[in-house]
Design a protein around this motif. Structure first.
Motif, PDB file in Angstrom:
ATOM      1  N   ARG A 149      33.005  38.632  39.764  1.00 18.95           N
ATOM      2  CA  ARG A 149      33.335  40.065  39.735  1.00 18.95           C
ATOM      3  C   ARG A 149      32.118  40.849  40.261  1.00 18.95           C
ATOM      4  O   ARG A 149      31.021  40.306  40.442  1.00 18.95           O
ATOM      5  CB  ARG A 149      33.662  40.510  38.300  1.00 18.95           C
ATOM      6  CG  ARG A 149      34.935  39.899  37.757  1.00 18.95           C
ATOM      7  CD  ARG A 149      36.172  40.382  38.483  1.00 18.95           C
ATOM      8  NE  ARG A 149      36.432  41.774  38.245  1.00 18.95           N
ATOM      9  CZ  ARG A 149      37.282  42.515  38.969  1.00 18.95           C
ATOM     10  NH1 ARG A 149      37.942  41.987  39.985  1.00 18.95           N
ATOM     11  NH2 ARG A 149      37.491  43.775  38.666  1.00 18.95           N
ATOM     12  N   LYS A 160      38.525  52.716  38.394  1.00 12.78           N
ATOM     13  CA  LYS A 160      39.680  51.988  38.945  1.00 12.78           C
ATOM     14  C   LYS A 160      39.891  52.543  40.350  1.00 12.78           C
ATOM     15  O   LYS A 160      40.680  53.475  40.562  1.00 12.78           O
ATOM     16  CB  LYS A 160      40.897  52.192  38.030  1.00 12.78           C
ATOM     17  CG  LYS A 160      42.038  51.235  38.324  1.00 12.78           C
ATOM     18  CD  LYS A 160      43.051  51.271  37.198  1.00 12.78           C
ATOM     19  CE  LYS A 160      44.339  50.550  37.546  1.00 12.78           C
ATOM     20  NZ  LYS A 160      44.214  49.120  37.786  1.00 12.78           N
ATOM     21  N   GLY A 195      40.275  38.761  34.397  1.00 12.98           N
ATOM     22  CA  GLY A 195      41.214  38.270  35.396  1.00 12.98           C
ATOM     23  C   GLY A 195      41.257  39.232  36.574  1.00 12.98           C
ATOM     24  O   GLY A 195      40.648  40.307  36.546  1.00 12.98           O
ATOM     25  N   ALA A 196      42.000  38.859  37.616  1.00 12.86           N
ATOM     26  CA  ALA A 196      42.074  39.701  38.809  1.00 12.86           C
ATOM     27  C   ALA A 196      42.619  41.092  38.483  1.00 12.86           C
ATOM     28  O   ALA A 196      42.221  42.083  39.087  1.00 12.86           O
ATOM     29  CB  ALA A 196      42.944  39.027  39.854  1.00 12.86           C
ATOM     30  N   ASN A 199      42.304  42.082  31.546  1.00 14.17           N
ATOM     31  CA  ASN A 199      41.182  41.751  30.660  1.00 14.17           C
ATOM     32  C   ASN A 199      41.505  40.466  29.918  1.00 14.17           C
ATOM     33  O   ASN A 199      42.656  40.008  29.909  1.00 14.17           O
ATOM     34  CB  ASN A 199      40.916  42.892  29.670  1.00 14.17           C
ATOM     35  CG  ASN A 199      40.368  44.134  30.358  1.00 14.17           C
ATOM     36  OD1 ASN A 199      40.997  45.182  30.359  1.00 14.17           O
ATOM     37  ND2 ASN A 199      39.201  44.010  30.952  1.00 14.17           N
ATOM     38  N   LEU A 218      36.929  46.185  34.050  1.00 20.92           N
ATOM     39  CA  LEU A 218      37.554  47.506  33.935  1.00 20.92           C
ATOM     40  C   LEU A 218      37.789  47.748  32.438  1.00 20.92           C
ATOM     41  O   LEU A 218      38.267  46.845  31.740  1.00 20.92           O
ATOM     42  CB  LEU A 218      38.904  47.516  34.663  1.00 20.92           C
ATOM     43  CG  LEU A 218      39.650  48.852  34.570  1.00 20.92           C
ATOM     44  CD1 LEU A 218      39.040  49.872  35.540  1.00 20.92           C
ATOM     45  CD2 LEU A 218      41.130  48.678  34.883  1.00 20.92           C
ATOM     46  N   GLY A 220      39.869  48.295  30.061  1.00 23.82           N
ATOM     47  CA  GLY A 220      41.327  48.305  30.036  1.00 23.82           C
ATOM     48  C   GLY A 220      41.881  49.058  28.838  1.00 23.82           C
ATOM     49  O   GLY A 220      41.332  49.011  27.736  1.00 23.82           O
ATOM     50  N   ARG A 223      43.448  46.474  26.606  1.00 23.41           N
ATOM     51  CA  ARG A 223      42.340  45.866  25.848  1.00 23.41           C
ATOM     52  C   ARG A 223      42.025  46.717  24.617  1.00 23.41           C
ATOM     53  O   ARG A 223      41.912  46.211  23.503  1.00 23.41           O
ATOM     54  CB  ARG A 223      41.122  45.768  26.785  1.00 23.41           C
ATOM     55  CG  ARG A 223      39.803  45.326  26.144  1.00 23.41           C
ATOM     56  CD  ARG A 223      38.721  45.361  27.237  1.00 23.41           C
ATOM     57  NE  ARG A 223      37.403  44.958  26.765  1.00 23.41           N
ATOM     58  CZ  ARG A 223      36.527  45.794  26.220  1.00 23.41           C
ATOM     59  NH1 ARG A 223      36.825  47.074  26.071  1.00 23.41           N
ATOM     60  NH2 ARG A 223      35.349  45.347  25.834  1.00 23.41           N
ATOM     61  N   CYS A 256      45.416  40.407  29.266  1.00 20.29           N
ATOM     62  CA  CYS A 256      46.257  41.585  29.009  1.00 20.29           C
ATOM     63  C   CYS A 256      45.990  42.670  30.031  1.00 20.29           C
ATOM     64  O   CYS A 256      44.901  42.769  30.583  1.00 20.29           O
ATOM     65  CB  CYS A 256      46.003  42.110  27.599  1.00 20.29           C
ATOM     66  SG  CYS A 256      44.399  42.861  27.406  1.00 20.29           S
ATOM     67  N   GLY A 257      47.002  43.454  30.256  1.00 24.92           N
ATOM     68  CA  GLY A 257      46.895  44.594  31.157  1.00 24.92           C
ATOM     69  C   GLY A 257      48.219  45.326  31.143  1.00 24.92           C
ATOM     70  O   GLY A 257      49.223  44.790  30.660  1.00 24.92           O
ATOM     71  N   THR A 258      48.221  46.515  31.679  1.00 22.96           N
ATOM     72  CA  THR A 258      49.458  47.299  31.697  1.00 22.96           C
ATOM     73  C   THR A 258      50.570  46.543  32.407  1.00 22.96           C
ATOM     74  O   THR A 258      51.696  46.457  31.913  1.00 22.96           O
ATOM     75  CB  THR A 258      49.195  48.645  32.399  1.00 22.96           C
ATOM     76  OG1 THR A 258      48.199  49.325  31.658  1.00 22.96           O
ATOM     77  CG2 THR A 258      50.454  49.475  32.497  1.00 22.96           C
TER      78      THR A 258
HETATM   79  N1  PMP Z   1      41.078  44.646  34.836  1.00 21.11           N
HETATM   80  C1  PMP Z   1      41.515  44.934  36.076  1.00 21.11           C
HETATM   81  C2  PMP Z   1      40.687  44.553  37.245  1.00 21.11           C
HETATM   82  C3  PMP Z   1      42.743  45.595  36.234  1.00 21.11           C
HETATM   83  O1  PMP Z   1      43.190  45.889  37.450  1.00 21.11           O
HETATM   84  C4  PMP Z   1      43.516  45.931  35.104  1.00 21.11           C
HETATM   85  C5  PMP Z   1      44.848  46.602  35.279  1.00 21.11           C
HETATM   86  N2  PMP Z   1      44.724  47.982  35.371  1.00 21.11           N
HETATM   87  C6  PMP Z   1      43.009  45.611  33.838  1.00 21.11           C
HETATM   88  C7  PMP Z   1      41.788  44.969  33.745  1.00 21.11           C
HETATM   89  C8  PMP Z   1      43.749  46.008  32.604  1.00 21.11           C
HETATM   90  O2  PMP Z   1      43.661  47.392  32.435  1.00 21.11           O
HETATM   91  P1  PMP Z   1      44.811  48.211  31.690  1.00 21.11           P
HETATM   92  O3  PMP Z   1      45.026  47.531  30.396  1.00 21.11           O
HETATM   93  O4  PMP Z   1      44.239  49.571  31.532  1.00 21.11           O
HETATM   94  O5  PMP Z   1      46.005  48.166  32.551  1.00 21.11           O
END
Ligand code: PMP
Length: 309
Positions: A149, A160, A195-196, A199, A218, A220, A223, A256-258
């Motif tokens: 990263r 972002k 992750g790509a 989180n 990021l 998140g 997160r 996890c992520g949106t």
């Molecule tokens: N890391 C990266 C690089 C992301 O693109 C995302 C998705 N937005 C996340 C983490 C997770 O963030 P969030 O939970 O705010 O979607």
């Protein structure tokens, strides 16, 4: 545009316009240099009607991302929030993945962008879980990629921003080329980052750990949601730097992520995580998380913004 999966309307610079009219010129700064900031937000069809999850926090992060780059978004947070609600409603969607997006438009191609406000849009898409519905139960096979990263003081991972996603593209495409579902990047110290587009959480002996903001992640919103829910459920949650072997020795790992939501990781670099199936803490956290949208987890925090309010 003939793709019928796309909804009919887009919010563009404060107006709702037909999808096919939301175009940009080829001399668009953001296309050449990645000078854009954006969000990924979900609207869920809850028992009390469609609701956008943590809309205020996403909009705040959009403005934070712009601030880091000294970009000006020519709308207020309230206008963006309203735009998100309107574009779901006007497209007759009940659930959606929303993409608020602000970019340096077609002014010149100098690196020092002119002091003009960003063009701003909000796209609403019909999107299932990013890593596949079946992954929510079965988990995914992930790999640590050869690409790290972004290092601190190269590009800010707290923003972002469009350009950051070339790093994500390298990580995810390398993993996929080698047959994995997702790639995990290490930070510039070789510690676990994320992750790509997700989180990561690592569980051992009942304790939940996640990399800190200084590990090139990021910050998140999923997160932060999970940290809150897990603490509420009585778990110890630490933000701490972790060596890569923490992934190999974990009882459970999830990302996890949106877009991805909460996805168990069943192997890393072909080493089974725990017994290679979704673990009990991951399952309990998934239940609490999805419970926010099906009504079984009380929204004590006011995280849901109902689009019809
Ligand atoms: N890391 C990266 C690089 C992301 O693109 C995302 C998705 N937005 C996340 C983490 C997770 O963030 P969030 O939970 O705010 O979607």
């Amino acid at each position: 545009m003939s793709n019928t999966n796309f909804p009919e309307l887009i919010w563009y610079n404060g107006k709702i316009i037909p999808w096919q009219e939301a175009t940009v010129h080829i001399v668009c700064h953001a296309i050449h240099y990645g000078s854009s900031v954006f969000e990924g937000v979900r609207c869920y069809d809850t028992p009390k009607g469609p609701a956008i999850f943590r809309l205020q926090e996403h909009t705040r992060r959009l403005f934070d991302s712009a601030k880091i780059y000294r970009f000006e978004i020519p709308f207020t947070a309230e206008e963006i929030n309203q735009g998100c609600k309107d574009i779901v409603k006007d497209n007759n969607l009940k659930s959606a993945y929303l993409r608020p997006f602000a970019f340096m438009g077609a002014h010149n191609l100098g690196l020092n962008p002119p002091k003009v406000p960003l063009e701003t849009s909000i796209i609403a898409l019909n999107w299932g879980s990013y890593l596949g519905e079946e992954s929510l139960e079965q988990g995914v096979d992930a790999a640590i990629t050869s690409w790290n990263r972004l290092a601190p003081n190269t590009m800010p991972t707290g923003a972002k921003a469009g350009g950051n996603y070339l790093s994500s593209i390298l990580i995810t495409t390398e993993a996929k080329r080698h047959g994995y579902v997702e790639g995990i990047g290490l930070d510039s110290n070789g510690c676990i980052s994320e992750g790509a587009g997700e989180n990561i959480f690592v569980i051992r002996d009942g304790v939940i750990n996640t990399p800190p903001l200084t590990s090139g992640i990021l910050p998140g919103i999923t997160r932060s949601t999970i940290m809150t829910l897990a603490k509420e459920m009585g778990y110890t949650v630490n933000e701490q730097a972790m060596p890569r072997e923490a992934l190999y020795l974990a009882d459970e790992v999830f990302m996890c992520g949106t877009a991805a939501e909460v996805v168990p990781v069943r192997s890393v670099d072909q080493i089974k995580v725990g017994d290679g199936t979704r673990g009990p803490i991951t399952e309990a956290i998934q239940k609490a998380y999805f419970g926010l949208f099906n009504g079984t987890t009380e929204d004590k925090w006011g995280w849901l913004s109902y689009i019809n309010d």
